[in-house]
Write a protein that holds these residues in place. Structure first.
Motif, mmCIF file in Angstrom:
data_model
loop_
_atom_site.group_PDB
_atom_site.id
_atom_site.type_symbol
_atom_site.label_atom_id
_atom_site.label_comp_id
_atom_site.label_asym_id
_atom_site.label_seq_id
_atom_site.Cartn_x
_atom_site.Cartn_y
_atom_site.Cartn_z
ATOM 1 N N TYR A 175 0.723 -1.548 0.215
ATOM 2 C CA TYR A 175 -0.004 0.016 0.063
ATOM 3 C C TYR A 175 0.846 1.214 0.190
ATOM 4 N N PRO A 176 0.444 2.404 -0.447
ATOM 5 C CA PRO A 176 1.260 3.411 -0.738
ATOM 6 C C PRO A 176 1.065 4.453 0.921
ATOM 7 N N LYS A 177 1.663 4.665 1.778
ATOM 8 C CA LYS A 177 1.722 5.666 2.737
ATOM 9 C C LYS A 177 2.373 6.427 3.022
ATOM 10 N N TYR A 178 1.603 7.311 3.159
ATOM 11 C CA TYR A 178 1.562 9.153 3.871
ATOM 12 C C TYR A 178 3.142 9.441 4.191
ATOM 13 N N ILE A 179 4.072 10.361 3.504
ATOM 14 C CA ILE A 179 4.939 10.919 4.672
ATOM 15 C C ILE A 179 4.215 11.802 4.781
ATOM 16 N N GLU A 180 4.855 12.435 5.811
ATOM 17 C CA GLU A 180 4.861 14.403 6.491
ATOM 18 C C GLU A 180 5.976 14.404 6.244
ATOM 19 N N GLU A 181 6.129 16.054 5.416
ATOM 20 C CA GLU A 181 6.860 16.150 5.386
ATOM 21 C C GLU A 181 8.268 16.975 6.527
ATOM 22 N N ARG A 182 9.190 16.127 6.307
ATOM 23 C CA ARG A 182 9.968 16.273 7.803
ATOM 24 C C ARG A 182 11.798 17.453 7.210
ATOM 25 N N GLN A 183 12.242 17.363 8.545
ATOM 26 C CA GLN A 183 13.628 18.156 7.812
ATOM 27 C C GLN A 183 14.573 17.778 8.799
ATOM 28 N N TYR A 184 15.463 17.613 7.942
ATOM 29 C CA TYR A 184 17.275 16.543 8.697
ATOM 30 C C TYR A 184 17.886 17.614 8.554
ATOM 31 N N ASN A 185 19.054 17.453 9.535
ATOM 32 C CA ASN A 185 20.803 18.037 9.850
ATOM 33 C C ASN A 185 21.683 17.559 8.375
ATOM 34 N N ASN A 186 21.519 18.432 7.312
ATOM 35 C CA ASN A 186 22.819 18.016 6.464
ATOM 36 C C ASN A 186 23.500 18.956 6.956
ATOM 37 N N PHE A 187 24.749 17.649 7.564
ATOM 38 C CA PHE A 187 25.961 18.925 8.021
ATOM 39 C C PHE A 187 27.301 18.786 7.512
ATOM 40 N N ASN A 188 26.041 19.065 5.733
ATOM 41 C CA ASN A 188 27.630 19.804 5.267
ATOM 42 C C ASN A 188 26.913 20.810 5.079
ATOM 43 N N LYS A 189 25.914 20.880 4.799
ATOM 44 C CA LYS A 189 24.816 22.567 4.214
ATOM 45 C C LYS A 189 23.608 22.929 4.817
ATOM 46 N N GLY A 190 23.878 21.950 6.356
ATOM 47 C CA GLY A 190 22.673 22.727 7.646
ATOM 48 C C GLY A 190 21.399 21.867 6.955
ATOM 49 N N LYS A 191 20.692 22.914 7.417
ATOM 50 C CA LYS A 191 18.974 22.291 7.593
ATOM 51 C C LYS A 191 18.467 21.699 6.103
ATOM 52 N N ALA A 192 17.776 20.274 5.844
ATOM 53 C CA ALA A 192 17.477 20.115 4.614
ATOM 54 C C ALA A 192 15.994 19.033 5.017
ATOM 55 N N THR A 193 14.929 20.008 3.782
ATOM 56 C CA THR A 193 13.195 19.564 4.095
ATOM 57 C C THR A 193 13.036 18.995 2.819
ATOM 58 N N VAL A 194 12.424 17.490 3.719
ATOM 59 C CA VAL A 194 11.866 16.367 2.971
ATOM 60 C C VAL A 194 10.856 16.733 2.278
ATOM 61 N N PRO A 195 10.288 17.113 1.423
ATOM 62 C CA PRO A 195 8.682 17.122 1.167
ATOM 63 C C PRO A 195 8.099 15.784 1.283
ATOM 64 N N PRO A 196 6.720 16.914 1.354
ATOM 65 C CA PRO A 196 5.215 15.087 1.810
ATOM 66 C C PRO A 196 5.554 14.380 0.606
ATOM 67 N N HIS A 197 5.023 13.326 0.340
ATOM 68 C CA HIS A 197 5.925 12.156 -0.291
ATOM 69 C C HIS A 197 5.062 10.539 0.380
ATOM 70 N N TYR A 198 4.537 10.337 -1.217
ATOM 71 C CA TYR A 198 4.374 8.681 -0.685
ATOM 72 C C TYR A 198 5.049 7.989 -0.725
ATOM 73 N N LYS A 199 5.076 6.486 -0.205
ATOM 74 C CA LYS A 199 6.154 5.980 0.089
ATOM 75 C C LYS A 199 5.644 4.131 -0.279
ATOM 76 N N ALA A 200 6.119 2.963 -0.529
ATOM 77 C CA ALA A 200 5.497 1.990 -1.414
ATOM 78 C C ALA A 200 5.672 0.884 0.527
#
Length: 130
Positions: free
Chosen positions: A68-93
């Motif tokens: 099934y497709p699972k909805y993943i909320e937008e989230r942020q993570y710390n990209n140590f080389n470039k600062g904070k990065a954002t992963v947009p909301p998406h679906y994952k199988a």
């Protein structure tokens, strides 16, 4: 005894190609169907699975697996080389194995790793931990 590599996989695992899978299905059906027909049936079945997920629906084979497709909320993570990065909301199988696939992996565990796994846990004395 099978030796695990650093990723935890057994070294003797192999990837089954599409043609090998078609050959397996043909052998399982006692070659009742021409392999070219099996090729198109399997290909079209996976195309239908893509359409099911694309439409936001769930695919299930009782006792085998659910996809099934699972909805993943937008989230942020710390990209140590470039600062904070954002992963947009998406679906994952998501593929969820049911009893028959779980049983197959349990049998693989017993075959390759033996039954000594549970015995090691039983012998460990947790009372000495602080």
């Amino acid at each position: 005894r099978y030796i695990k590599n650093t990723k935890g996989d057994c070294n003797l695992m192999e990837t089954i190609s599409r043609q090998e899978f078609i050959d397996m299905v043909a052998a399982k059906s006692n070659n009742r169907y021409p392999k070219i027909d099996l090729y198109y049936i399997i290909r079209d079945a996976f195309w239908c699975l893509e359409d099911i997920l694309r439409d936001g629906n769930r695919f299930e084979v009782k006792g085998i697996l659910g996809i099934y497709p699972k909805y993943i909320e937008e989230r942020q993570y710390n990209n140590f080389n470039k600062g904070k990065a954002t992963v947009p909301p998406h679906y994952k199988a998501v593929i969820k194995p049911y009893s028959r696939l779980k049983r197959a992996c349990e049998e693989l565990t017993e075959e390759r790793l033996g039954e000594g796994l549970n015995e090691a846990e039983e012998d460990f004395d947790y009372s000495e931990e602080e």
